[in-house]
Design an enzyme around this catalytic site. Sequence first.
Site, PDB file in Angstrom:
ATOM      1  CG  LEU A  16      30.134  75.219  36.076  1.00 40.07           C
ATOM      2  CD1 LEU A  16      29.067  75.910  37.116  1.00 40.07           C
ATOM      3  CD2 LEU A  16      31.459  75.162  36.738  1.00 40.07           C
ATOM      4  CB  SER A 136      39.641  69.964  39.962  1.00 44.32           C
ATOM      5  OG  SER A 136      39.182  69.210  40.976  1.00 44.32           O
ATOM      6  CE1 TYR A 149      38.543  65.801  36.842  1.00 40.01           C
ATOM      7  CE2 TYR A 149      38.998  66.210  39.130  1.00 40.01           C
ATOM      8  CZ  TYR A 149      38.303  66.398  37.995  1.00 40.01           C
ATOM      9  OH  TYR A 149      37.466  67.347  37.959  1.00 40.01           O
ATOM     10  CE  LYS A 153      39.552  69.140  35.906  1.00 40.07           C
ATOM     11  NZ  LYS A 153      38.696  69.961  34.863  1.00 40.07           N
ATOM     12  CB  THR A 184      28.280  69.278  38.264  1.00 45.59           C
ATOM     13  OG1 THR A 184      29.487  68.638  38.598  1.00 45.59           O
ATOM     14  CG2 THR A 184      28.454  70.748  38.820  1.00 45.59           C
TER      15      THR A 184
END
Length: 297
Positions: A16, A136, A149, A153, A184
Amino acid sequence: MTENNVWFITGAGRGLGIDIAQAALAAGHSVVATGRDPKKVVDAIGEHENLLVVALDITDPSATEAAVQTAVDRFGRIDVLVNNAGNFYAGYFENISPEQFRAQMETNFFGPTNVTRAILPVMRKQRSGQVITVTSAAGLMGQEFVAAYAASKFALEGWMESLRYDVERFGISTMAVEPGFFRTELLVEGSSTIWPELDIEDYAELTAQTIEAWKGMNGQQGGDPKKLAQALVTLSDSGKLPLRFVAGADVMERVEQNLATVQGQIDAHRELSASLAFGAPPVRSARRADNALSIDA
């Protein structure tokens, strides 16, 4: 904000980040594109008279300060910061080593805070600026196989929502961007995705199945990153950033479902929750114990 703003973009050598840099340049803005390997950044974005490529490891505060100074020396200001760089340590929580978990937080959370800390003095001096951070859907809703993850985030979401109050008095606005599944490089093994280090028998079969499923998703995601990049430029140029931009039809649907679930949980326990204040009457529930009716406060 001016018609020709200076954008500082992290992670601009792949995914991105490339599309954001190209969209900003196409809109007439100047771009400071950063990445660990400057040559890869130039090769990915292409040569442009308004492009400055700077080497940057966002986990290194001194390197970040040097990159910001290089940007100011060239353009004199920084108007838009895009915290885009990040990676994905996938796996069940117990399979992710403590070192991997810390590395996830170091890149996805502390990296953006390093860059923002270095750039905010520039924006405060200008009394203007925008801080845009790509989080995200996993920053709003947890899911299976993304414990580390999602933690990184979620941390970004809380930081960004609070940062807004710190900096808006200086003419600086903030926006968190929550993409759904976009095509992506996030799921490219060895590029942005790192699989778990630890092996635990109870998770072995599930881990193998999930890894294959994630690999199969790469290149099949429904979101177009070029359109997302253009949307970010459009929002920035409007001068009125929303606090959050939920990006993609898939994530909008999931967020709306999650909001309904949370509302249902509030409604289900509204009386009990409201009873927790000093002086509020306790909520009494009836239950049967030893064939007798007892009342619990």
